[in-house]
Scaffold this active site. Structure first.
Site, short mmCIF file in Angstrom:
data_model
loop_
_atom_site.label_atom_id
_atom_site.label_comp_id
_atom_site.label_asym_id
_atom_site.label_seq_id
_atom_site.Cartn_x
_atom_site.Cartn_y
_atom_site.Cartn_z
N SER A 13 0.83 -1.21 0.00
CA SER A 13 0.00 0.00 0.00
C SER A 13 0.87 1.26 0.00
O SER A 13 0.39 2.34 -0.35
CB SER A 13 -0.92 0.01 1.22
OG SER A 13 -0.16 0.07 2.42
N GLY B 158 -4.16 -1.31 6.06
CA GLY B 158 -4.37 -2.04 7.30
C GLY B 158 -5.58 -1.65 8.11
O GLY B 158 -6.05 -2.42 8.95
N CYS C 62 2.72 -7.11 1.58
CA CYS C 62 1.81 -6.48 2.52
C CYS C 62 1.05 -7.57 3.25
O CYS C 62 0.39 -8.40 2.60
CB CYS C 62 0.84 -5.56 1.77
SG CYS C 62 -0.49 -4.87 2.77
N ASN C 63 1.14 -7.60 4.57
CA ASN C 63 0.45 -8.62 5.34
C ASN C 63 -1.06 -8.54 5.17
O ASN C 63 -1.75 -9.56 5.05
CB ASN C 63 0.81 -8.47 6.82
CG ASN C 63 2.22 -8.88 7.13
OD1 ASN C 63 2.51 -10.04 7.41
ND2 ASN C 63 3.13 -7.94 7.08
N CYS D 89 3.84 -6.20 10.15
CA CYS D 89 3.54 -5.30 9.03
C CYS D 89 4.87 -4.92 8.43
O CYS D 89 5.83 -4.62 9.15
CB CYS D 89 2.80 -4.05 9.53
SG CYS D 89 2.63 -2.73 8.31
N HIS E 90 5.89 -2.33 7.06
CA HIS E 90 6.35 -0.98 7.43
C HIS E 90 7.18 -1.00 8.71
O HIS E 90 8.11 -0.20 8.87
CB HIS E 90 5.15 -0.05 7.67
CG HIS E 90 4.51 0.49 6.43
ND1 HIS E 90 3.72 -0.28 5.61
CD2 HIS E 90 4.54 1.73 5.87
CE1 HIS E 90 3.28 0.45 4.61
NE2 HIS E 90 3.76 1.67 4.73
#
Length: 252
Positions: A4, A36, A67-68, A181, A183
């Site tokens: 994302s 998320g 991306c989880n 995540c 990030h």
């Protein structure tokens, strides 16, 4: 590969090390970030749109859903709708964490979408009796990292680690922290300082990269040699955040 936003660059770094000759397209769906805190229907719609774009415009031979949240919501649909495409997803590293933990208490930081997903629930249930997992939804943290908001990153990391309970290597303490995540790998330094050096932090970049290599080799599609391939960065929103993050974290 796509995320994302900029979080998937943590996976990208491991992929480039494992697959030096491959060319990569990294797409940040920044116009619609973060995923998320959105519902599954929205994440599925965006995942389908991004996969079509990557296939139509870049003719990718393999896809990493970095991306989880998107993996949990949509990877089964992507595989069904694109049967000829190698598809690799990411998931919080609960199994590796079980092998590392000595106290049997493991913290998991993730987005609300990942924490509430059936995929994580099934993974969690498959490890019943092997460890105690403290699942912590981290609203706003991915967005703070996306925007490189250092003060907010520190504040949210402090808030969420405090909420999870005591960290350390003594009985009853959390000795392993899963970064659920992509990030969050870019808040590694802040998190390590908060939980202490005795606590292991676990993320998913290297396992994903090894799996990508295995699948490409099995399909006879691995690019041989060590000559670096091309890197293409694409953003659906303003490209500034992706450009800055790629330069800051990857030297691109």
């Amino acid at each position: 590969m796509f995320d994302s936003g900029v979080g998937g660059l943590s996976i990208f770094k491991a992929l480039r090390a494992q697959l030096p000759a491959e060319s990569f397209v990294y797409l940040a769906d920044s116009e619609f970030a973060p995923y998320g805190e959105r519902g599954d229907a929205f994440v599925i719609e965006r995942t389908r749109a991004v996969v079509r774009q990557l296939r139509d415009e870049h003719a990718v031979k393999a896809l990493v859903i970095a991306c989880n949240t998107a993996t949990a919501a949509a990877i089964h649909l992507v595989r069904a709708e694109h049967p000829g495409l190698i598809v690799i997803g990411v998931e919080p590293a609960l199994k590796p964490a079980v092998a590392l933990s000595r106290t049997g208490r493991i913290g998991v930081m993730a987005t609300r979408g990942t924490v509430g997903s059936s995929k994580l629930r099934a993974l969690h249930e498959s490890l019943t009796g092997q460890a105690e997992f403290i699942l912590q939804p981290c609203d706003g943290l991915a967005n703070a990292i996306e925007n490189h908001d250092a003060a907010r990153i520190r504040a949210l990391c402090g808030q969420y680690t405090q909420a999870m309970g005591p960290f350390g290597n003594q009985a009853g303490q959390i000795d392993t922290l899963v970064l659920g995540c992509t990030h969050y790998a870019f808040a590694w330094r802040e998190l390590q300082s908060l939980v202490g050096r005795d606590v292991r932090l676990v993320e998913t970049g290297e396992p994903v990269a090894r799996q990508a290599r295995r699948l490409l080799e099995a399909a006879g599609q691995l690019q041989p040699g060590d000559e670096p391939g091309r890197v293409t960065l694409v953003a659906t929103g303003a490209p500034g955040a992706l450009q800055a993050a790629a330069q800051r974290w990857l030297g691109l």
